[in-house]
Scaffold this motif. Sequence first.
Motif, PDB file in Angstrom:
ATOM      1  N   ILE A  75      38.914  -2.497 -21.609  1.00  0.00           N
ATOM      2  CA  ILE A  75      37.878  -1.957 -22.496  1.00  0.00           C
ATOM      3  C   ILE A  75      36.712  -2.943 -22.613  1.00  0.00           C
ATOM      4  O   ILE A  75      35.541  -2.561 -22.515  1.00  0.00           O
ATOM      5  CB  ILE A  75      38.461  -1.651 -23.887  1.00  0.00           C
ATOM      6  CG1 ILE A  75      39.464  -0.493 -23.802  1.00  0.00           C
ATOM      7  CG2 ILE A  75      37.348  -1.333 -24.891  1.00  0.00           C
ATOM      8  CD1 ILE A  75      40.228  -0.238 -25.081  1.00  0.00           C
ATOM      9  N   TYR A  76      37.041  -4.207 -22.787  1.00  0.00           N
ATOM     10  CA  TYR A  76      35.998  -5.239 -22.938  1.00  0.00           C
ATOM     11  C   TYR A  76      35.085  -5.285 -21.714  1.00  0.00           C
ATOM     12  O   TYR A  76      33.853  -5.271 -21.840  1.00  0.00           O
ATOM     13  CB  TYR A  76      36.649  -6.611 -23.161  1.00  0.00           C
ATOM     14  CG  TYR A  76      35.656  -7.748 -23.165  1.00  0.00           C
ATOM     15  CD1 TYR A  76      34.951  -8.062 -24.324  1.00  0.00           C
ATOM     16  CD2 TYR A  76      35.409  -8.490 -22.013  1.00  0.00           C
ATOM     17  CE1 TYR A  76      34.023  -9.096 -24.332  1.00  0.00           C
ATOM     18  CE2 TYR A  76      34.490  -9.519 -22.010  1.00  0.00           C
ATOM     19  CZ  TYR A  76      33.797  -9.820 -23.164  1.00  0.00           C
ATOM     20  OH  TYR A  76      32.872 -10.841 -23.162  1.00  0.00           O
ATOM     21  N   TYR A  77      35.687  -5.337 -20.527  1.00  0.00           N
ATOM     22  CA  TYR A  77      34.887  -5.467 -19.310  1.00  0.00           C
ATOM     23  C   TYR A  77      34.024  -4.237 -19.072  1.00  0.00           C
ATOM     24  O   TYR A  77      32.863  -4.348 -18.685  1.00  0.00           O
ATOM     25  CB  TYR A  77      35.786  -5.730 -18.107  1.00  0.00           C
ATOM     26  CG  TYR A  77      36.315  -7.142 -18.044  1.00  0.00           C
ATOM     27  CD1 TYR A  77      35.442  -8.235 -17.969  1.00  0.00           C
ATOM     28  CD2 TYR A  77      37.681  -7.397 -18.060  1.00  0.00           C
ATOM     29  CE1 TYR A  77      35.920  -9.531 -17.932  1.00  0.00           C
ATOM     30  CE2 TYR A  77      38.174  -8.698 -18.014  1.00  0.00           C
ATOM     31  CZ  TYR A  77      37.289  -9.761 -17.948  1.00  0.00           C
ATOM     32  OH  TYR A  77      37.760 -11.038 -17.902  1.00  0.00           O
TER      33      TYR A  77
ATOM     34  N   ASN B  58      39.539   0.173 -32.325  1.00  0.00           N
ATOM     35  CA  ASN B  58      38.279   0.896 -32.491  1.00  0.00           C
ATOM     36  C   ASN B  58      37.928   1.804 -31.314  1.00  0.00           C
ATOM     37  O   ASN B  58      37.210   2.791 -31.487  1.00  0.00           O
ATOM     38  CB  ASN B  58      37.127  -0.094 -32.678  1.00  0.00           C
ATOM     39  CG  ASN B  58      37.186  -0.806 -34.019  1.00  0.00           C
ATOM     40  OD1 ASN B  58      37.849  -0.357 -34.947  1.00  0.00           O
ATOM     41  ND2 ASN B  58      36.506  -1.935 -34.112  1.00  0.00           N
ATOM     42  N   ARG B  59      38.446   1.480 -30.113  1.00  0.00           N
ATOM     43  CA  ARG B  59      37.938   2.141 -28.903  1.00  0.00           C
ATOM     44  C   ARG B  59      38.969   2.994 -28.171  1.00  0.00           C
ATOM     45  O   ARG B  59      38.605   3.836 -27.363  1.00  0.00           O
ATOM     46  CB  ARG B  59      37.376   1.087 -27.940  1.00  0.00           C
ATOM     47  CG  ARG B  59      36.270   0.226 -28.511  1.00  0.00           C
ATOM     48  CD  ARG B  59      34.961   0.979 -28.651  1.00  0.00           C
ATOM     49  NE  ARG B  59      34.323   1.172 -27.365  1.00  0.00           N
ATOM     50  CZ  ARG B  59      33.870   2.344 -26.903  1.00  0.00           C
ATOM     51  NH1 ARG B  59      34.001   3.444 -27.623  1.00  0.00           N
ATOM     52  NH2 ARG B  59      33.281   2.428 -25.728  1.00  0.00           N
TER      53      ARG B  59
ATOM     54  N   ASN C  63      47.265  -6.431 -27.001  1.00  0.00           N
ATOM     55  CA  ASN C  63      46.552  -5.175 -27.236  1.00  0.00           C
ATOM     56  C   ASN C  63      46.390  -4.862 -28.725  1.00  0.00           C
ATOM     57  O   ASN C  63      45.809  -3.828 -29.083  1.00  0.00           O
ATOM     58  CB  ASN C  63      47.268  -4.011 -26.556  1.00  0.00           C
ATOM     59  CG  ASN C  63      47.101  -4.028 -25.046  1.00  0.00           C
ATOM     60  OD1 ASN C  63      46.066  -4.424 -24.538  1.00  0.00           O
ATOM     61  ND2 ASN C  63      48.138  -3.618 -24.327  1.00  0.00           N
ATOM     62  N   GLN C  64      46.888  -5.749 -29.580  1.00  0.00           N
ATOM     63  CA  GLN C  64      46.770  -5.563 -31.021  1.00  0.00           C
ATOM     64  C   GLN C  64      45.455  -6.184 -31.493  1.00  0.00           C
ATOM     65  O   GLN C  64      45.426  -7.117 -32.299  1.00  0.00           O
ATOM     66  CB  GLN C  64      47.952  -6.223 -31.729  1.00  0.00           C
ATOM     67  CG  GLN C  64      49.296  -5.619 -31.398  1.00  0.00           C
ATOM     68  CD  GLN C  64      49.686  -4.555 -32.402  1.00  0.00           C
ATOM     69  OE1 GLN C  64      49.611  -4.752 -33.596  1.00  0.00           O
ATOM     70  NE2 GLN C  64      50.112  -3.415 -31.901  1.00  0.00           N
ATOM     71  N   THR C  65      44.366  -5.652 -30.990  1.00  0.00           N
ATOM     72  CA  THR C  65      43.048  -6.205 -31.268  1.00  0.00           C
ATOM     73  C   THR C  65      42.167  -5.158 -31.937  1.00  0.00           C
ATOM     74  O   THR C  65      42.430  -3.963 -31.865  1.00  0.00           O
ATOM     75  CB  THR C  65      42.361  -6.658 -29.970  1.00  0.00           C
ATOM     76  OG1 THR C  65      42.133  -5.488 -29.142  1.00  0.00           O
ATOM     77  CG2 THR C  65      43.220  -7.654 -29.212  1.00  0.00           C
TER      78      THR C  65
ATOM     79  N   THR D  71      45.058  -6.006 -19.081  1.00  0.00           N
ATOM     80  CA  THR D  71      45.482  -5.433 -20.353  1.00  0.00           C
ATOM     81  C   THR D  71      44.522  -4.328 -20.769  1.00  0.00           C
ATOM     82  O   THR D  71      43.381  -4.256 -20.298  1.00  0.00           O
ATOM     83  CB  THR D  71      45.513  -6.497 -21.466  1.00  0.00           C
ATOM     84  OG1 THR D  71      44.178  -6.928 -21.751  1.00  0.00           O
ATOM     85  CG2 THR D  71      46.370  -7.689 -21.057  1.00  0.00           C
ATOM     86  N   ILE D  72      44.978  -3.467 -21.670  1.00  0.00           N
ATOM     87  CA  ILE D  72      44.103  -2.421 -22.195  1.00  0.00           C
ATOM     88  C   ILE D  72      42.883  -3.047 -22.860  1.00  0.00           C
ATOM     89  O   ILE D  72      41.748  -2.620 -22.664  1.00  0.00           O
ATOM     90  CB  ILE D  72      44.864  -1.528 -23.195  1.00  0.00           C
ATOM     91  CG1 ILE D  72      46.052  -0.835 -22.509  1.00  0.00           C
ATOM     92  CG2 ILE D  72      43.930  -0.489 -23.823  1.00  0.00           C
ATOM     93  CD1 ILE D  72      47.001  -0.146 -23.478  1.00  0.00           C
TER      94      ILE D  72
END
Length: 199
Positions: A91-93, A131-132, A124-126, A86-87
């Motif tokens: 981004i997290y990794y 923010n990123r 992806n609604q996080t 997922t997006i």
Amino acid sequence: MYIGGLMGCKGDAYTSERALNQEEAIAFHSWQASLFKSVGVDFLYAGIMPVLSEAIGMAVAMSDTDIPYIISFTIQRNGKLIDGHTINDAIYYIDNHVSNKPVCYMTNCVHPDIVYEALSHKFNQTQMVKNRFWGIQANTSRLSYKELDGAKNLRISSAVDLGKAILRLKSDYHLKIFGGCCGTDSRHMEEIAGISKVV
């Protein structure tokens, strides 16, 4: 005026064929990132990265230069990269594997309507994505990567239609960076420039 250094995946950005693993990607992309540093570019940009493993390696190579950089993903309607991440997870990794995080994340060579659908998935609604994930270099065709790959005819949407699709992304997902990719010409860019000024 800012001068950027454009980099990309080793294999096929639409299918992920010949994609590199993380260690291979660090070794492969570091020489180019270092070369860009030696000539004094202002920022680095990694275009349509289809798999997380190579995107992480690319980010490490860019991070080590201490130059501001952006990672842009190959994104599908299902809200995921070609490899199924997922997006949000991508981004997290990446953010947690580098000493210097990317300035932001983007996507390119994809229609805004596809990105809108990708961002609408609950996973992806996080806050992290909000923010990123900042931008898009838009393809004028609404076709998927699979449909576009090897197509014999240029498929485009009008400048006005593309502008409306980008405005919807800006209004609902608050993206900040807008540009053109395949199929765009001066008409599309003028429309995008006008839309980007809309509050």
